[in-house]
Scaffold this motif. Structure first.
Motif, PDB file in Angstrom:
ATOM      1  N   SER A 296       0.838  -1.197   0.000  1.00 32.79           N
ATOM      2  CA  SER A 296       0.000   0.000   0.000  1.00 32.79           C
ATOM      3  C   SER A 296       0.873   1.247   0.000  1.00 32.79           C
ATOM      4  CB  SER A 296      -0.944   0.014   1.203  1.00 32.79           C
ATOM      5  OG  SER A 296      -0.206  -0.014   2.412  1.00 32.79           O
TER       6      SER A 296
ATOM      7  N   GLN B 243       0.875   5.114   1.551  1.00 31.93           N
ATOM      8  CA  GLN B 243       0.199   5.965   2.527  1.00 31.93           C
ATOM      9  C   GLN B 243       0.720   7.387   2.457  1.00 31.93           C
ATOM     10  OE1 GLN B 243       0.572   6.301   7.090  1.00 31.93           O
ATOM     11  NE2 GLN B 243      -1.136   4.889   6.796  1.00 31.93           N
TER      12      GLN B 243
ATOM     13  N   LYS C 279      -8.941   6.565  -5.882  1.00 31.76           N
ATOM     14  CA  LYS C 279      -9.496   7.164  -4.659  1.00 31.76           C
ATOM     15  C   LYS C 279      -9.761   8.644  -4.872  1.00 31.76           C
ATOM     16  CE  LYS C 279      -8.920   5.609  -0.601  1.00 31.76           C
ATOM     17  NZ  LYS C 279      -8.477   5.152   0.751  1.00 31.76           N
TER      18      LYS C 279
ATOM     19  N   HIS D 186     -10.762  11.891  -2.327  1.00 32.22           N
ATOM     20  CA  HIS D 186     -10.693  12.162  -0.891  1.00 32.22           C
ATOM     21  C   HIS D 186     -10.939  13.639  -0.639  1.00 32.22           C
ATOM     22  CE1 HIS D 186      -8.611  12.931   3.018  1.00 32.22           C
ATOM     23  NE2 HIS D 186      -9.143  11.756   3.316  1.00 32.22           N
TER      24      HIS D 186
ATOM     25  N   THR E 281      -4.722   6.128   2.324  1.00 39.43           N
ATOM     26  CA  THR E 281      -4.004   4.906   1.977  1.00 39.43           C
ATOM     27  C   THR E 281      -4.557   4.328   0.675  1.00 39.43           C
ATOM     28  OG1 THR E 281      -3.554   4.427   4.301  1.00 39.43           O
ATOM     29  CG2 THR E 281      -3.365   2.599   2.757  1.00 39.43           C
TER      30      THR E 281
ATOM     31  N   ASP F  50      -4.327   0.961  -1.854  1.00 39.46           N
ATOM     32  CA  ASP F  50      -3.955  -0.449  -1.946  1.00 39.46           C
ATOM     33  C   ASP F  50      -3.430  -0.722  -3.354  1.00 39.46           C
ATOM     34  OD1 ASP F  50      -3.776  -3.214  -2.071  1.00 39.46           O
ATOM     35  OD2 ASP F  50      -5.554  -3.535  -0.827  1.00 39.46           O
TER      36      ASP F  50
ATOM     37  N   ASP G  94      -4.927  -1.347   9.638  1.00 37.24           N
ATOM     38  CA  ASP G  94      -4.762   0.080   9.899  1.00 37.24           C
ATOM     39  C   ASP G  94      -6.062   0.603  10.504  1.00 37.24           C
ATOM     40  OD1 ASP G  94      -5.315   3.017   8.738  1.00 37.24           O
ATOM     41  OD2 ASP G  94      -3.165   2.769   9.063  1.00 37.24           O
TER      42      ASP G  94
ATOM     43  N   GLU H 166      -8.062   2.993   8.164  1.00 38.87           N
ATOM     44  CA  GLU H 166      -8.604   2.321   6.998  1.00 38.87           C
ATOM     45  C   GLU H 166      -9.676   1.295   7.378  1.00 38.87           C
ATOM     46  OE1 GLU H 166      -8.007   2.698   3.508  1.00 38.87           O
ATOM     47  OE2 GLU H 166      -7.403   4.588   4.440  1.00 38.87           O
ATOM     48  N   LYS H 167      -9.526   0.658   8.539  1.00 38.25           N
ATOM     49  CA  LYS H 167     -10.513  -0.360   8.958  1.00 38.25           C
ATOM     50  C   LYS H 167     -11.888   0.280   9.149  1.00 38.25           C
ATOM     51  CE  LYS H 167     -11.849  -4.476  10.196  1.00 38.25           C
ATOM     52  NZ  LYS H 167     -11.354  -5.202  11.387  1.00 38.25           N
TER      53      LYS H 167
ATOM     54  N   ASP I 239     -11.562   9.520  12.765  1.00 40.44           N
ATOM     55  CA  ASP I 239     -10.247   9.173  12.227  1.00 40.44           C
ATOM     56  C   ASP I 239      -9.121   9.737  13.083  1.00 40.44           C
ATOM     57  OD1 ASP I 239     -11.493   7.816  10.198  1.00 40.44           O
ATOM     58  OD2 ASP I 239     -11.235   9.404   8.701  1.00 40.44           O
TER      59      ASP I 239
END
Length: 876
Positions: free
Chosen positions: A111, A113, A131, A133, A141, A143, A202, A205-206, A421
């Motif tokens: 990954s 970051q 992504k 954001h 992050t 992947d 992470d 991220e989780k 976060d």
């Protein structure tokens, strides 16, 4: 602390550390063979373009004419006085072509970051959007394994950033009405990380409440024992269930094992499980600002003969806010908070600070005697948080927001997600004392405030939870929040919300003190003095801050102290002047007020000190002010011809008092001094000597002489205990002073200083129009920012006046040495010597995208900000 944070180069240790300590450091950083993830520094060799670039995400896009830069990076270098919405706002692009390095694990995941990118971002892998954001202060992050990138592949990462005004996500406020700047770019570190197929997740991220990653928490803490618990969230990315051994080992500061927990569990295919372990330990070494003792929780996950290891630095401490009984730390009533607020702004580079400067800022704040920092108004760099753990300063972490509320429900959802976060990122830091989960100086609905409070409880559902703090007068706060922001004396008022707060036994803290503006529009203020203005303005600033700091030293119990606004000069959006209220300028050169704050550190925690705040010049005041932490001060003039002794008046708590300035009346007379220096030709006799006295003994001495003619240049490097690291991103401040024959700084010198560098380094802003080189001397000194390359070695800096002559100050030389970086790099492809020669770190200030609006529109916008600040008592 994550492995990424430990990989940071600011952990470079001084040479005097023993070999054993160095080995332990490497173990903690997971650099020695067989330890954990593979982590690569991904900061080098980005191609950069400021502005729109249609199709720049494409693999075959021609970026050969773009600049080559290293992150942390700002989209535009700014002059040291670049306030007033002058910084660039808009789109900027970064591209990096690289070859995926060899991987270590079978079926591992790789990954990328980004610790933070300002504004809103689109991130592409090999031309495909992976992504989108929103927000500029938290990690992102990517992947790469899921994007199909394998070891040996050539890969292109393209990042579109945009720091334009956008009300849809927090902070949301237009920069032209903002008290700080949205400096753009990939302004924090970037890391490439490989993990085994069965790995620790992470936490950010989780995206799981109170879950993900590693969560260390405590119960029943005392000097005799403490219960230490660790939750380890492990994910299995394989298609079959996996039997996993999870081991957590608690190590003391010397690396000695204190306790080990081992669990064997089965993780389902494509699933995850949280393993909870813990036990009681005896006689813990408790963390505090005065004793910032850190343990290491070493986590190991073994599956399929592959081991992932993580080290998390932790501090064991208990705390409780007890209303009228005050704040208690580790079972004892703790002293008043003497704190400050901190923006991440730095001269020239905006927010793009390397990890070493994050740490040096914490050291500077610690040297001011601060034991509490309120971050303004967003989460700080992970390196800043690590340094607060290590050096010992409590933190209030704020969610991004200032004077803006958007009624669209999506805006509140984004604010709350930021808060979640932040807690998931920072929950293991012992320095975190409070969360500020609301929007600063903003009128928001009660529902929002209560939701924000509940998030802090949900995300940290264990004892010794960092508490929530917010403004006393905001909806939903007084009755529900743990600590309320108020003013000295609010704990004694006999009516209003202040009386209700007393009845509810609420602890109070001043979130920002020191501001005494004449009117909001003008912003003239005793607290604000540019270092370039010289002796009297700086002295008046120091005395003004001394008075307002004294107000914070109350011992009523409910009131706990306050945080100065603001210890570092920084740029602003809504005002043409930078914020000049700092104890340090934007280059981190100290002002007189720094010595006032430094004198607040008692000798039991530091060293005896005495400082003469007087230049003995033709414009100096007759009174002489001395700052000291001693019992009394003896001041002598003219080689002891006259002397006076006065006590250092102390207020507040006996063990940690406020030390008032010592004012010696009618001491300095320029004409009397002239008698010695001009008529008697005995200029050496013109001096002031201050002696700090404790228990009748002289324990500190300093001597002051007036500066004579400018004859020499002298340089020093502000390294502190961190050497310049050869990672292509690190920088130090190098200062050239103009002095007389005796080494006294010629404060009124106006020389232009020209710097040249030989060796593996460059001057940030050299060759641009921001005034970086040559640099005008202000208050006797001219600073530069010296940035490393990736080659370690000796660096020679030469300084001379721009127009030398027979009687001009003689030039000087300084040699510093950069040290190797303790990390492995992923270099960019297609970066040759000719392209590297174009590296400037950013562009000059001539291409700003600031909008021009009518005077009427400006007045309307500024009036909104003024009304908002008045609403929250800022002009009080």
């Amino acid at each position: 602390m994550t492995i990424l944070q430990k990989q940071k180069t600011y952990n470079q240790q001084p040479k005097m550390r023993t070999r054993l300590s160095f080995i332990l450091l490497l173990l903690a950083m997971n650099i020695l063979p067989g330890f954990a993830q593979q982590v690569w520094n991904f900061n080098l060799d980005w191609r950069f373009h400021r502005g729109e670039a249609k199709g720049a995400e494409a693999v075959n896009y021609d970026d050969s004419q773009w600049e080559v830069v290293s992150t942390p990076h700002t989209v535009q270098l700014m002059p040291a006085e670049g306030s007033g919405n002058r910084n660039y706002q808009g789109v900027a692009w970064y591209r990096k072509r690289f070859r995926m390095p060899a991987t270590k694990y079978t079926n591992g995941t790789v990954s990328l970051q980004f610790e933070a990118i300002m504004g809103k971002q689109n991130i592409y892998v090999n031309g495909k959007l992976v992504k989108e954001h929103l927000g500029g202060y938290l990690p992102i992050t990517i992947d790469l394994t899921a994007a199909g990138v394998k070891a040996g592949d050539e890969c292109l990462i393209a990042v579109m950033t945009d720091n334009s005004d956008d009300k849809s996500y927090p902070p949301g406020k237009k920069q032209m009405t903002l008290d700080f700047c949205y400096h753009g770019g990939i302004y924090r570190d970037v890391w490439l990380i490989e993990q085994p197929a069965v790995h620790i997740t992470d936490a950010v991220e989780k995206g799981e409440v109170a879950g993900g990653g590693i969560f260390v928490h405590y119960a029943n803490i005392s000097e005799k024992s403490a219960e230490v618990y660790v939750n380890t969230d492990v994910e299995n990315s394989l298609n079959k269930p996996q039997t996993v051994t999870v081991t957590n080992t608690l190590l003391d500061a010397a690396g000695k094992k204190i306790k080990t927990w081992t669990s064997k569990v089965t993780i389902p295919a494509k699933g995850s499980k949280t393993i909870k372990q813990g036990a009681k330990i005896q006689k813990p070494n408790l963390w505090s600002p005065e004793n910032p003792y850190l343990y290491t929780m070493r986590t190991q996950v073994l599956a399929n003969k592959e081991t992932e290891k993580r080290d998390t630095k932790i501090g064991i401490r208990s705390f409780e806010f007890k209303g009228k009984d005050g704040f208690w730390l580790n079972g004892k009533r703790y002293r008043q908070f003497m704190g400050a607020n901190r923006h991440q702004d730095f001269a020239y580079v905006g927010n793009a600070l390397p990890n070493s400067q994050q740490r040096r800022d914490v050291q500077r704040l610690k040297d001011c005697g601060f034991n509490l920092i309120r971050v303004a108004h967003y989460p700080q760099d992970p390196a800043f948080m690590d340094a607060c753990d290590e050096l010992g300063i409590f933190i209030i972490v704020a969610t991004p927001g200032w004077q803006y509320w958007n009624k669209d429900p999506k805006f509140a959802e984004l604010v709350h997600q930021n808060t979640r976060d932040i807690i998931r990122r920072d929950r293991n830091h012992p320095c975190v004392l409070m969360w500020e989960p609301i929007l600063n100086e903003t009128r928001y609905p009660e529902k929002f405030a209560l939701e924000a409070l509940q998030i802090t409880k949900d995300e940290y559902p264990y004892p010794y939870r960092p508490v929530a703090a917010a403004d006393l007068h905001s909806a939903g706060v007084l009755e529900n929040y743990d600590v309320v922001y108020a003013w000295p004396g609010d704990d004694e008022k006999t009516d209003g919300l202040e009386l209700k707060a007393q009845q509810l036994n609420k602890n109070m803290l001043t979130r920002e003190y020191g501001e005494l503006v004449d009117d909001w529009y003008a912003h003239n203020n005793l607290n604000r003095a540019s270092r370039s203005w010289g002796e009297i303005p700086q002295l008046k600033q120091a005395l003004s801050l001394s008075n307002t700091t004294r107000d914070q030293h109350r011992t009523t119990g409910l009131f706990l102290g306050g945080c100065q606004w603001h210890p570092f000069d920084h740029q602003r959006g809504y005002h043409p002047d930078p914020y000049w209220g700092g104890n340090f300028d934007a280059f981190r050169q100290p002002k007189t007020s720094y010595y006032m704050f430094n004198s607040q550190i008692p000798v039991t925690e530091g060293e005896p000190m005495v400082y003469i705040a007087h230049e003995m010049g033709q414009f100096s005041e007759n009174d002489v002010v001395v700052f000291s932490n001693c019992d009394s001060v003896r001041l002598s003039i003219f080689d002891g011809e006259k002397s006076w002794t006065l006590p250092v008046e102390k207020y507040g708590e006996a063990d940690r008092p406020y030390n008032a300035p010592v004012v010696f009346k009618d001491v300095w007379d320029f004409w009397q001094a002239r008698e010695y220096s001009y008529k008697q030709r005995n200029w050496q006799k013109v001096n002031l000597v201050a002696e700090g006295i404790i228990n009748g003994k002289v324990v500190a001495t300093t001597k002051r002489m007036p500066s004579r003619r400018s004859t020499k240049l002298r340089m020093y490097a502000d390294e502190r205990d961190r050497k310049l690291v050869a990672d292509g991103s690190d920088f130090i401040v190098v200062v050239c002073e103009v002095t007389d024959d005796s080494g006294n700084v010629r404060r009124l010198a106006k020389e232009q200083i020209k710097f040249t560098v030989e060796g593996p380094a460059e001057i940030i802003g050299d060759g641009t129009d921001i005034g970086a080189n040559p640099r005008q001397a202000e208050w006797g000194s001219a600073p530069i920012l010296l940035r490393s390359t990736t080659t370690p070695g000796k660096i020679k800096i030469h300084a001379d006046v721009l127009y030398p002559g027979t009687h001009s100050p003689t030039p000087c030389d300084l040699e510093v040495e950069s040290v190797p970086a303790d990390c492995q790099f992923v270099r960019g492809l297609g970066i040759d010597a000719s392209s590297k020669a174009k590296v400037s770190g950013s562009a000059s200030s001539s291409n700003s995208s600031s909008k021009q609006i009518s005077d009427e529109e400006k007045q309307r916008m500024l009036q909104e900000v003024q009304d908002q600040q008045a609403d929250f008592g800022v002009t009080k």
